[in-house]
Design a protein around this motif. Structure first.
Motif, PDB file in Angstrom:
ATOM      1  N   ARG A 160      -7.096  -2.606   6.794  1.00 43.46           N
ATOM      2  CA  ARG A 160      -7.234  -1.672   7.915  1.00 43.46           C
ATOM      3  C   ARG A 160      -5.947  -0.869   8.119  1.00 43.46           C
ATOM      4  N   ASP A 161      -4.804  -1.538   8.063  1.00 44.46           N
ATOM      5  CA  ASP A 161      -3.530  -0.825   8.214  1.00 44.46           C
ATOM      6  C   ASP A 161      -3.261   0.105   7.041  1.00 44.46           C
ATOM      7  N   LEU A 162      -3.609  -0.323   5.836  1.00 39.73           N
ATOM      8  CA  LEU A 162      -3.387   0.532   4.671  1.00 39.73           C
ATOM      9  C   LEU A 162      -4.277   1.775   4.708  1.00 39.73           C
ATOM     10  N   ASP A 163      -5.488   1.635   5.202  1.00 36.96           N
ATOM     11  CA  ASP A 163      -6.350   2.819   5.352  1.00 36.96           C
ATOM     12  C   ASP A 163      -5.767   3.798   6.372  1.00 36.96           C
ATOM     13  N   HIS A 164      -5.224   3.271   7.467  1.00 38.87           N
ATOM     14  CA  HIS A 164      -4.566   4.137   8.453  1.00 38.87           C
ATOM     15  C   HIS A 164      -3.356   4.836   7.845  1.00 38.87           C
ATOM     16  N   LEU A 165      -2.596   4.098   7.038  1.00 38.45           N
ATOM     17  CA  LEU A 165      -1.437   4.687   6.379  1.00 38.45           C
ATOM     18  C   LEU A 165      -1.852   5.763   5.382  1.00 38.45           C
ATOM     19  N   LYS A 166      -2.957   5.547   4.708  1.00 37.88           N
ATOM     20  CA  LYS A 166      -3.457   6.544   3.762  1.00 37.88           C
ATOM     21  C   LYS A 166      -3.875   7.831   4.479  1.00 37.88           C
TER      22      LYS A 166
END
Length: 591
Positions: A362-368
């Motif tokens: 979830r955090d990596l998708d937000h970062l992307k």
């Protein structure tokens, strides 16, 4: 000739009269704005209304004279009073040192002078200002060609120097308010290094103004006890009466600027000590220094600086083996600034280290999404003058490719069934096979520190400078993130406690079995003793050996027959209960 010149002189007179009327109107607007700002500084309840009124008056003055130095100064001070620090930074962005560096680094085709040119009067190059000689070394020298005799009562060159110093206006002195006002705005925006540079430059220019003003003073009015702030206020008052500009820095403002500069230097020293301790492999020392910065009681911290310090303390907690505290600090940082890239990176790494792969995704998708927006807009999130924790725009493309591959890898692991295997031992900071007391102690400490109700207390010590986020929104975001972490801790405590209870039950069963086995051995011995005691006694047959039989028996016996007879005798003795030692005399066995 007079008739021909009269039509051309009429518009000139009208224009002159119009300019004179505008100047009077501008002076009136500036005077009312100055009075409103003074009232706003004294009144804390209605200060915002007075500052807003002053800003409206200054805007009217700037419409008639866009380059009026006094109007620009009053506008900057009104924005500073209204806590609109971003507007101050946008107004004077060419004076921010980090903005100049970013401009020269991002646009290599343009020169530094054109990329960071000033939009208002005065030069915006801080390096040029720092290179200005505050006191000219040739100030005390007279002209080389002057052949005037030195026997006169007064020196003409000295009188000329005094007059020129009194009537001349230095552009650096005119623009020194920019550094003082912008330095205070940079502090509230979290640009601590820029605030130190700007405030020090403003103080240096104030010292130069003091020395220039002291040249034209008489010896009777000069006093060594005059401070820099007093002289700066006198300089500002003189310039107000002559050119209509505002006062540069009153004594109270100079004192507040000095205190602010000392406070900023202290914060920077403590943060530098924390970073040095973390680089040296001393995470506990780094946490102690970061706590001094974040738990300060002297004043509130600007939220960009507090966000960076929270991410730094999270790195120290992770090095110390305390991932729960590190995740809590990342949650606080993201509550203050949801688009802070280093905080998202740190929390994603922490969640992956404890095995919470869905939350990490979830955090990596937000970062992307942030990377995609940066590549689309051609700049990092937020204003251009605010750095993103040392991240540059040139690094976004490579980081985006690496992030895409990492997301695909993690999704494959989640599809393989690794998404539910959370390492709760690492999350709570206990070793495998720990006792119940160790687990309860670790859980109690984490619960007291990371309780959702207590996780929002940090917002009271932070000053928000984002117009789109208020304190309630930050508290709600922090409470939601803390509740998620708290539930994870409770689940981990239940999981580890069940394992500890199973281990304790197994240990009790093993102890019970060992005790039963130890108790069964004496019982077996007692039963054997009772059986031996109740066994029947077999009487031994008595045989009478006569002399004739002895004589008939041959004297020589075979050794085999002797051993057999001894074995029979031994078995008979054991059956009859004669298992005690029999004293034997060696003389009786002699031949």
């Amino acid at each position: 000739m007079a008739a021909a010149s009269s039509p051309s002189s009429a518009p000139a007179k009208k224009q002159k009269k119009w300019l004179r009327g505008n100047n009077k109107l501008i002076h009136r607007y500036l005077g009312e704005a100055r009075a409103a700002l003074a009232a706003a500084a004294q009144d804390t309840e209605d200060g915002d209304d007075a500052a807003a009124a002053a800003l409206g008056l200054v805007s009217l003055a700037l419409e008639m004279s866009p380059r009026a130095e006094a109007a620009l100064e009053l506008r900057a001070r009104a924005l500073l009073t209204l806590r609109r620090y971003r507007d101050v930074a946008d107004m004077l962005r060419d004076y921010i040192p980090s903005c100049g560096k970013s401009c020269s680094g991002d646009d290599a085709t343009t020169s530094s002078s054109s990329s960071c040119s000033s939009g208002s009067s005065g030069s915006g190059d801080l390096a040029a200002v720092s290179r200005v000689e505050l006191l000219s070394p040739d100030r005390d020298r007279s002209d080389a060609g002057a052949g005037a005799a030195r026997f006169l009562c007064f020196d003409v060159s000295e009188l000329k120097r005094r007059l020129v110093a009194g009537f001349s206006r230095n552009s650096n002195t005119e623009a020194q308010w920019r550094y003082l006002v912008l330095g205070q705005a940079c502090f509230h925006l979290g640009l601590m290094e820029d605030a130190v540079v700007l405030l020090q430059t403003g103080r240096r220019l104030a010292s130069a103004a003091f020395r220039r003003e002291s040249v034209c003073w008489s010896e009777d009015s000069f006093s060594p006890s005059n401070t820099t702030s007093d002289v700066v206020s006198v300089t500002g008052n003189r310039r107000t009466s002559k050119s209509g500009s505002a006062s540069v820095a009153p004594a109270s403002e100079a004192e507040s600027v000095s205190q602010l500069l000392a406070h900023v230097k202290l914060l920077l020293r403590r943060r530098a000590a924390a970073v040095a301790a973390l680089d040296a492999g001393l995470p506990a020392e780094a946490v102690r220094h970061f706590n001094k910065v974040l738990d300060t009681r002297r004043s509130v911290l600007p939220h960009p600086f507090a966000t960076a310090c929270l991410v730094g303390r999270a790195s120290a907690f992770r090095s110390a083996g305390r991932p729960a505290d590190a995740i809590a600090d990342c949650n606080r940082a993201l509550a203050l600034d949801p688009a802070f890239i280093p905080a998202l990176r740190a929390r994603a790494d922490l969640l992956e280290s404890v095995g919470a792969l869905p939350d990490c995704l979830r955090d990596l998708d937000h970062l992307k999404l942030l990377y995609d927006a940066a590549l689309r807009d051609g700049k990092l999130p937020g204003p251009s003058w605010r750095p993103q924790g040392g991240i540059r725009f040139g690094e976004i493309a490579g980081a985006h490719r690496t992030l895409t591959a990492r997301i695909q890898q993690l999704r494959g692991r989640v599809a393989a069934g690794e998404g539910c295997s959370v390492d709760y031992y690492a999350l709570l900071g206990v070793a495998r096979g720990c006792t119940r007391s160790e687990l309860e102690r670790a859980h109690l400490l984490l619960t007291l520190k990371l309780k959702p109700d207590r996780s929002v207390s940090f917002a009271e010590r932070v000053e928000l400078v984002d117009e789109h986020r208020d304190l309630e929104a930050v508290r709600d975001q922090a409470r939601m993130s803390a509740l998620f972490l708290y539930r994870m801790l409770q689940k981990g405590y239940s999981f580890i406690m069940s394992a500890v209870l199973d281990e304790e039950a197994a240990a009790r069963q093993r102890a019970k079995d060992a005790a039963a086995l130890a108790a069964s051995v004496p019982k077996q011995e007692d039963e054997a003793a009772k059986a031996e005691a109740t066994a029947p006694v077999i009487p031994m047959p008595r045989t009478v050996v006569t002399a004739a039989a002895t004589a008939a028996t041959p004297m020589s016996m075979s050794p085999r027959l002797f051993c057999r007879d001894m074995a029979v005798v031994g078995s008979l003795l054991s059956r009859g209960g004669f298992d005690r030692a029999i004293p034997v005399k060696c003389e009786a066995m002699s031949c």
